[in-house]
Design a protein around this motif. Structure first.
Motif, short mmCIF file in Angstrom:
data_model
loop_
_atom_site.label_atom_id
_atom_site.label_comp_id
_atom_site.label_asym_id
_atom_site.label_seq_id
_atom_site.Cartn_x
_atom_site.Cartn_y
_atom_site.Cartn_z
N PHE A 36 10.48 33.32 11.42
CA PHE A 36 11.31 32.09 11.59
C PHE A 36 10.28 30.85 11.59
N GLU A 108 7.50 32.54 19.56
CA GLU A 108 8.00 33.62 18.67
C GLU A 108 7.35 34.78 18.89
N ALA A 114 14.80 35.90 16.66
CA ALA A 114 16.18 35.26 16.60
C ALA A 114 16.39 34.57 18.00
N ARG A 115 15.59 34.92 19.09
CA ARG A 115 15.50 34.05 20.30
C ARG A 115 14.89 32.81 20.27
N GLY A 118 17.16 30.77 18.17
CA GLY A 118 18.35 30.27 19.13
C GLY A 118 18.06 29.10 20.13
#
Length: 272
Positions: A36, A108, A114-115, A118
């Motif tokens: 990400f 990360e 993903a978190r 988010g």
């Protein structure tokens, strides 16, 4: 120093250098370790370069179309909420880009892509709405001019502040308070100067949003820190050899005592 000591030191020096380079490498995003932060950082870098060297009129139009001002939020909220997070305020000379690379990588590696995404999105969206919706209400009530609905509002600072708040809860005590202290000092300076009131209030809101997200991501961080027990290797049984084959036990008949009745059927028949 003996020749043995000199050789040991010369061999240990490259090993220490490799460990130091490995530690430094973990601070930077990678496509496999932190996808990400890595790929989102590439998008931010490309658009920052374009904002600095591209056609000025085109860049200004794109920034206006990406702005999360009250008018755009009322017209196309999803589009501008996403588009506004693709630009770095200040371009290549801004400190937000390097800060995002370091903070996003650290977060990360602890909680996953993903978190991290988010947390970033939650801080960006909540802080934007918390600052722009009151402006729309004030304009509707006649307390602000209608021109307040149209302003340039873009950048990653809200999402970055949320990641800082979330990361602080995952660090040891000394580093946690150091990071929170630095972020708090930036927020306090913005509120004192009030160069951009909406951004000045949005930064502490985003920071608190990230701190609140800690309860949702700490379990994932603990599971990543927990040592994983490797699966046991299958035991390969060697083929039996002649020396390893154990013959079955041989039963030796117990001698009968005198007068003891035989237990064999034929003996019983003879007695009959």
């Amino acid at each position: 120093m003996t020749a043995v000591d000199a050789g040991a030191n010369s061999a240990a020096t490259p090993s220490r250098r490799r460990r130091a380079l490995r530690r430094i490498g973990r601070l930077l995003p990678t496509p496999t370790g932190t996808p990400f932060t890595f790929f989102y950082g590439l998008i931010l870098l490309a658009l920052a370069v374009y904002a600095d060297v591209g056609d000025e009129a085109t860049v200004n139009q794109l920034l206006r179309d990406s702005s999360t001002d009250a008018a755009h939020l009322a017209d196309q909220p999803l589009v501008v909420l996403l588009a506004s997070a693709l630009w770095v305020a200040g371009g290549l000379l801004s400190a937000y880009g390097p800060a995002f690379a370091l903070v996003g990588t650290a977060l990360e590696r602890r909680v996953g892509a993903a978190r991290t995404a988010g947390v970033f999105l939650a801080g960006h969206v909540l802080a934007t709405l918390a600052t722009e919706l009151p402006v729309a209400g004030a304009v509707a009530a006649g307390r602000l001019p209608e021109a307040s609905l149209h302003r340039l509002d873009y950048g990653i600072s809200f999402g970055l502040m949320a990641c800082v708040g979330a990361l602080s809860g995952l660090l040891p005590g000394r580093w946690r308070w150091t990071l929170l202290g630095m972020a708090g000092a930036i927020c306090a300076r913005d509120l004192i100067e009030l160069v951009d009131p909406l951004a000045s209030w949005g930064h502490p809101i985003a920071l608190l949003t990230g701190v609140a997200c800690h309860a949702l991501i700490r379990d994932e961080a603990r599971s990543r820190r927990a040592p994983r027990t490797p699966a046991p290797d299958p035991v390969r049984t060697p083929p039996p050899t002649a020396a390893s084959v154990v013959p079955p036990p041989v039963s030796v008949p117990r001698p009968r005592a005198e007068g003891e009745a035989s237990r064999r059927p034929e003996d019983a028949l003879r007695r009959g």
